[in-house]
Design an enzyme around this catalytic site. Sequence first.
Site, PDB file in Angstrom:
ATOM      1  N   ALA A  70     -91.918  82.127   5.145  1.00 29.70           N
ATOM      2  CA  ALA A  70     -91.683  81.286   6.319  1.00 29.70           C
ATOM      3  C   ALA A  70     -90.183  81.179   6.538  1.00 29.70           C
ATOM      4  O   ALA A  70     -89.398  81.322   5.598  1.00 29.70           O
ATOM      5  CB  ALA A  70     -92.300  79.901   6.136  1.00 29.70           C
ATOM      6  N   ASP A  71     -89.803  80.933   7.781  1.00 29.64           N
ATOM      7  CA  ASP A  71     -88.384  80.827   8.122  1.00 29.64           C
ATOM      8  C   ASP A  71     -87.880  79.389   8.063  1.00 29.64           C
ATOM      9  O   ASP A  71     -86.709  79.151   7.785  1.00 29.64           O
ATOM     10  CB  ASP A  71     -88.141  81.421   9.513  1.00 29.64           C
ATOM     11  CG  ASP A  71     -88.519  82.895   9.553  1.00 29.64           C
ATOM     12  OD1 ASP A  71     -87.929  83.678   8.782  1.00 29.64           O
ATOM     13  OD2 ASP A  71     -89.418  83.268  10.328  1.00 29.64           O
TER      14      ASP A  71
ATOM     15  N   GLU B  14     -99.578  87.821  11.469  1.00 30.54           N
ATOM     16  CA  GLU B  14     -99.552  86.798  10.418  1.00 30.54           C
ATOM     17  C   GLU B  14    -100.477  85.635  10.755  1.00 30.54           C
ATOM     18  O   GLU B  14    -101.206  85.131   9.896  1.00 30.54           O
ATOM     19  CB  GLU B  14     -98.114  86.306  10.213  1.00 30.54           C
ATOM     20  CG  GLU B  14     -97.230  87.329   9.522  1.00 30.54           C
ATOM     21  CD  GLU B  14     -95.766  86.930   9.477  1.00 30.54           C
ATOM     22  OE1 GLU B  14     -95.051  87.453   8.602  1.00 30.54           O
ATOM     23  OE2 GLU B  14     -95.326  86.112  10.312  1.00 30.54           O
TER      24      GLU B  14
ATOM     25  N   GLY C 164     -91.976  84.365  11.909  1.00 26.21           N
ATOM     26  CA  GLY C 164     -91.801  85.410  12.899  1.00 26.21           C
ATOM     27  C   GLY C 164     -90.416  85.999  12.953  1.00 26.21           C
ATOM     28  O   GLY C 164     -90.113  86.811  13.822  1.00 26.21           O
ATOM     29  N   GLY C 165     -89.556  85.612  11.990  1.00 27.96           N
ATOM     30  CA  GLY C 165     -88.226  86.197  11.945  1.00 27.96           C
ATOM     31  C   GLY C 165     -88.254  87.705  11.764  1.00 27.96           C
ATOM     32  O   GLY C 165     -87.364  88.414  12.217  1.00 27.96           O
ATOM     33  N   GLY C 166     -89.315  88.192  11.115  1.00 26.22           N
ATOM     34  CA  GLY C 166     -89.471  89.631  10.940  1.00 26.22           C
ATOM     35  C   GLY C 166     -90.269  90.295  12.045  1.00 26.22           C
ATOM     36  O   GLY C 166     -90.474  91.509  12.025  1.00 26.22           O
TER      37      GLY C 166
END
Length: 223
Positions: free
Chosen positions: A84-85, A104, A96-98
């Site tokens: 998690a970010d 996911e 969702g940073g990646g």
Amino acid sequence: MDELKKLAGVTAAKYVKNGMIVGLGTGSTAYFFVEEIGRRVKEEGLQVVGVTTSNRTTEQARGLAIPLKSADDIDVIDVTVDGADEVDPDFNGIKGGGGALLMEKIVATPTKEYIWVVDESKLVETLGAFKLPVEVVRYGSERLFRVFKSKGYCPSFRETEGDRFITDMGNYIIDLDLKKIEDPKQLANELDHTVGVVEHGLFNGMVNKVIVAGKNGLDILEK
């Protein structure tokens, strides 16, 4: 910190037992979880079936000979481990940073035990310092961008190497620089009802357990 991330991933893998269907997360910490599952499959004969959250994780899992199934072929996932970010005290989070937020969330939704592995910098009092990813269909995305801008959401199209980033599902991501999200549930509801939005990176109240890697070792937070 990598050693602590590895320890967090290995610790999360202890929740995986024979016969389970396992969601395999994406990201720098979840990577070590997938590696540990692969080791146990090879060295201990662990029998599991994995469901992946990105093309990148699919490649990793195949390289480790972890048996895989599509999310289309399962109804319930026993445990999913992901990164998690940001995570707030109410176990709301931004992911969702990646760029894998849609897959996911698809994997997280039917999961019985959902675990995040993070480093301590991801723990925040209020979400929003990390830009909120919003996955949008390409058609009409410029109009949607203007809508977000008119609301003061400070949007930007995600780019990679000078071109617009395209998700594994073929969509764009608009990142919202909100600084502070006072009401994550209200914002999630707004985005859920915005035409053209495929998914967003708010994961509110979905996670059961957060394994935190810090300078003093591991901390396991539970609801």
